[in-house]
Write a protein that holds these residues in place. Structure first.
Motif, PDB file in Angstrom:
ATOM      1  N   PHE A  40       3.201  -2.178   8.757  1.00 62.06           N
ATOM      2  CA  PHE A  40       3.749  -3.528   8.884  1.00 62.06           C
ATOM      3  C   PHE A  40       2.950  -4.575   8.113  1.00 62.06           C
ATOM      4  O   PHE A  40       3.457  -5.645   7.821  1.00 62.06           O
ATOM      5  CB  PHE A  40       3.883  -3.920  10.357  1.00 62.06           C
ATOM      6  CG  PHE A  40       2.580  -4.035  11.098  1.00 62.06           C
ATOM      7  CD1 PHE A  40       2.174  -3.026  11.969  1.00 62.06           C
ATOM      8  CD2 PHE A  40       1.757  -5.152  10.963  1.00 62.06           C
ATOM      9  CE1 PHE A  40       0.987  -3.122  12.670  1.00 62.06           C
ATOM     10  CE2 PHE A  40       0.572  -5.256  11.664  1.00 62.06           C
ATOM     11  CZ  PHE A  40       0.180  -4.240  12.522  1.00 62.06           C
ATOM     12  N   ALA A  41       1.688  -4.280   7.788  1.00 62.22           N
ATOM     13  CA  ALA A  41       0.879  -5.313   7.122  1.00 62.22           C
ATOM     14  C   ALA A  41       1.216  -5.454   5.642  1.00 62.22           C
ATOM     15  O   ALA A  41       0.830  -6.432   5.007  1.00 62.22           O
ATOM     16  CB  ALA A  41      -0.602  -5.022   7.293  1.00 62.22           C
ATOM     17  N   THR A  42       1.937  -4.475   5.081  1.00 57.42           N
ATOM     18  CA  THR A  42       2.252  -4.565   3.653  1.00 57.42           C
ATOM     19  C   THR A  42       3.729  -4.818   3.381  1.00 57.42           C
ATOM     20  O   THR A  42       4.088  -5.214   2.282  1.00 57.42           O
ATOM     21  CB  THR A  42       1.857  -3.274   2.905  1.00 57.42           C
ATOM     22  OG1 THR A  42       2.270  -2.150   3.679  1.00 57.42           O
ATOM     23  CG2 THR A  42       0.363  -3.208   2.659  1.00 57.42           C
ATOM     24  N   TYR A  43       4.578  -4.637   4.382  1.00 60.03           N
ATOM     25  CA  TYR A  43       6.016  -4.654   4.080  1.00 60.03           C
ATOM     26  C   TYR A  43       6.492  -5.993   3.529  1.00 60.03           C
ATOM     27  O   TYR A  43       7.399  -6.057   2.709  1.00 60.03           O
ATOM     28  CB  TYR A  43       6.842  -4.241   5.310  1.00 60.03           C
ATOM     29  CG  TYR A  43       7.203  -5.365   6.253  1.00 60.03           C
ATOM     30  CD1 TYR A  43       6.307  -5.785   7.232  1.00 60.03           C
ATOM     31  CD2 TYR A  43       8.435  -6.011   6.166  1.00 60.03           C
ATOM     32  CE1 TYR A  43       6.628  -6.817   8.090  1.00 60.03           C
ATOM     33  CE2 TYR A  43       8.763  -7.050   7.024  1.00 60.03           C
ATOM     34  CZ  TYR A  43       7.849  -7.450   7.986  1.00 60.03           C
ATOM     35  OH  TYR A  43       8.149  -8.472   8.841  1.00 60.03           O
ATOM     36  N   SER A  44       5.861  -7.094   3.969  1.00 64.51           N
ATOM     37  CA  SER A  44       6.325  -8.407   3.502  1.00 64.51           C
ATOM     38  C   SER A  44       5.581  -8.864   2.250  1.00 64.51           C
ATOM     39  O   SER A  44       5.910  -9.892   1.663  1.00 64.51           O
ATOM     40  CB  SER A  44       6.138  -9.443   4.610  1.00 64.51           C
ATOM     41  OG  SER A  44       4.767  -9.529   4.932  1.00 64.51           O
ATOM     42  N   LEU A  45       4.584  -8.092   1.840  1.00 62.87           N
ATOM     43  CA  LEU A  45       3.765  -8.530   0.719  1.00 62.87           C
ATOM     44  C   LEU A  45       4.048  -7.725  -0.549  1.00 62.87           C
ATOM     45  O   LEU A  45       4.051  -8.262  -1.658  1.00 62.87           O
ATOM     46  CB  LEU A  45       2.281  -8.373   1.116  1.00 62.87           C
ATOM     47  CG  LEU A  45       1.234  -9.067   0.265  1.00 62.87           C
ATOM     48  CD1 LEU A  45       1.435 -10.565   0.315  1.00 62.87           C
ATOM     49  CD2 LEU A  45      -0.152  -8.701   0.763  1.00 62.87           C
ATOM     50  N   LEU A  46       4.264  -6.438  -0.373  1.00 68.08           N
ATOM     51  CA  LEU A  46       4.456  -5.549  -1.519  1.00 68.08           C
ATOM     52  C   LEU A  46       5.747  -4.772  -1.365  1.00 68.08           C
ATOM     53  O   LEU A  46       6.066  -4.328  -0.249  1.00 68.08           O
ATOM     54  CB  LEU A  46       3.314  -4.522  -1.593  1.00 68.08           C
ATOM     55  CG  LEU A  46       1.886  -5.034  -1.564  1.00 68.08           C
ATOM     56  CD1 LEU A  46       0.917  -3.869  -1.425  1.00 68.08           C
ATOM     57  CD2 LEU A  46       1.587  -5.806  -2.829  1.00 68.08           C
TER      58      LEU A  46
END
Lengths: 219, 333
Positions: A40-46
């Protein structure tokens, strides 16, 4: 701040060029955890492609830095070439990493947890494989009488070990050992408790609680 | 016996200004502000300011039920901010609480906000803590970027992390805007305006655009951006995985959002926190040696170290003054 493609391998793994093998391994594990799929920590960024690309870069960095010969070549390359060129891989093919990339997230994090939690001597029985990490494992990092905790407080008050040794009248070697939790270098029993109490008092911390906490954790 | 560092600082010495934000509501910003302030007030002069203009809660976390003067008195009755800061009992902690019953505080006029921002930066405490409201609009971001250290509180769940990224982007854009105005390179402002309307991709992309337009100004702006170092706190941690989150998110911010983030620490979940809130009892006072309280204290001490090591250029003191200030701080109260 440089983009990922512009970072050299040390910067990709957030380690100093003088880092030891163990530090590089720990950094690699952390980077694997950062860029793992479906997190979940990367889904909105990359997007998926960016994440994969980042992971490949991490693998490349580790492949080179974990091999002493290749690391030496890379270091001399860094010394001569401007940063942009050095960022390109030293060899075209990214080798498979020492630690399997297909390692499950759970296994990865257990290994990572071992690196991240401060080492406490005489600790309780290790958590059995497959068991949920118990609440006490989380507490290791917050051990009240832990040397790291005390050291952090001392540093933030701007006090040197020499000043502490002066005011507590305790041998500076002992104070250092206390902070590094090297209890085998320290006298055991009541003198150790006295040292802890003196250290705590000089920082205006509650000595009774700290000694009590230490006794509980090291009984 | 050594005396603790820091008591009342001399009036000419500027203290540290920290802001606690996060984008998403309910992550624990107010809990962190209140308890950081309480812990440090044991040996420092601390002021906590409720900058959540629309829905202030800081007084609740500090166990204060009756408030005489609030931010509304500062904003509308022309009192000074120092006058509105109420000392809490016999401690060194002062509170500037928000007003729950003044309509329109959430939509403050520009000139009133500027006055507030100015006086916040002039507060005469060793540490001033700003509790910022949820959201990424200017009333949140503007209070965040004036701080020496901005603290972002996130929870180990997707919405909070996503909002934290949004907050950092919003803060970065606002910083760039302010820098552009300060250095009078307005032609670059149009670029930011256009960027805001596009689907946001990367701050790196924006800086590259600047570099093409005006390389000199782009370097200047990149330099200013280096000063912005949001620090991360992960709150409500229940599993080991959650502890790792902080370091990973800091790394992701460094690599993809073009600012230097640091991980401060993780605070474990504790149901006693809620229980204390319902009884109007401040948490670190009633549970001083719980894991969560220890975590908060560690974070406070780390913040002191960070602040000592690198002040923002706007609040830089001369080396000689720094030494004099430190001597002042070491003297016991």
């Amino acid at each position: 701040m440089k983009k990922l493609e512009e970072l050299n391998y040390y910067e990709v793994l957030n380690v100093e060029p003088s880092a030891a093998r163990e530090q590089i391994e720990k950094a690699y594990l952390l980077a694997l955890a950062t860029f793992r799929p479906d997190w979940f920590a990367t889904y909105s960024l990359l997007n998926e492609e960016e994440r994969e690309k980042s992971l490949r870069r991490v693998e490349q960095a580790f492949a080179v830095l974990s091999d002493p010969a290749r690391r030496k070549t890379y270091d001399s390359l860094l010394g001569q070439a401007p940063p942009g060129e050095a960022a390109a891989p030293a060899s075209g093919v990214a080798e498979s990493s020492v630690l399997p990339a297909s390692d499950s997230a759970g296994g990865l994090l257990k290994r990572l947890g071992g690196y991240l939690r401060p080492k406490v001597r005489q600790q309780a029985e290790p958590v059995a494989k497959g068991q949920e990490p118990s609440h006490s494992n989380l507490s290791d990092g917050y051990m009240l009488s832990g040397g790291q905790y005390l050291r952090t407080i001392r540093l933030s008050r701007g006090l040197s070990l020499e000043a502490m040794a002066d005011s507590t009248r305790i041998n500076i070697g002992y104070l250092r050992a206390l902070e590094e939790e090297q209890y085998d270098r320290l006298p055991s029993g009541s003198y150790l408790h006295y040292m802890l109490a003196a250290y705590a008092k000089s920082l205006k911390l509650d000595a009774d609680w700290i000694v009590k906490d230490f006794k509980e954790k090291h009984s | 016996m050594l005396s603790p560092v820091g008591s009342v600082i001399n009036p000419e010495q500027k203290g540290y200004l920290w802001a606690v934000g996060g984008g998403k509501g309910g992550t624990g910003k107010t809990f962190v502000s209140a308890n950081l302030g309480l812990h440090l007030s044991a040996y420092l002069d601390v002021t906590v300011i409720d900058a959540d203009l629309g829905s202030p809660n800081l007084h609740t976390f500090l166990g204060v039920k009756n408030r005489n003067l609030t931010l509304a008195d500062f904003l509308y009755r022309r009192l000074q901010l120092e006058q509105v800061a109420a000392r809490m009992g016999h401690s060194k902690l002062r509170l500037v609480s928000g007003s729950s019953d003044t309509l329109g505080l959430g939509n403050l006029e520009h000139f009133r906000k500027q006055r507030l921002l100015r006086q916040i930066q002039e507060m005469r405490s060793a540490v001033t803590l700003l509790d910022i409201g949820a959201g990424t609009h200017f009333n949140c971001v503007d209070f965040f970027i004036i701080a020496d250290v901005g603290i972002l509180v996130i929870n180990p769940e997707p919405a909070s992390v996503e909002n934290a990224y949004q907050f950092i982007r919003a803060a970065t854009l606002r910083l760039l805007e302010n820098s552009i105005r300060k250095h009078k390179i307005q032609h670059l402002l149009e670029r930011i305006g256009a960027y805001r309307q596009e689907v946001p991709r990367s701050i790196h992309g924006l800086l590259e655009l600047f570099a093409k337009e005006d390389p000199g100004s782009a370097d200047l702006l990149a330099g200013e951006l280096e000063q912005f170092r949001p620090c991360l706190v992960v709150n409500k941690v229940r599993k080991d995985d959650d502890v790792v989150l902080g370091r990973c998110v800091a790394d992701l911010v460094n690599k993809f959002l073009a600012v230097r983030a640091e991980f401060l620490g993780a605070i474990p979940f504790d149901e006693q926190i809620d229980a204390c809130l319902r009884c109007f009892t401040p948490y670190v006072t009633s549970h001083p040696y719980s894991q969560a309280a220890c975590a908060v204290k560690l974070i406070a001490e780390r913040l002191m170290t960070i602040s000592r090591d690198g002040r923002r250029s706007s609040l830089m003191v001369e080396p000689a003054d720094e030494e004099a200030g430190r001597t002042e701080l070491l003297r016991s109260s």
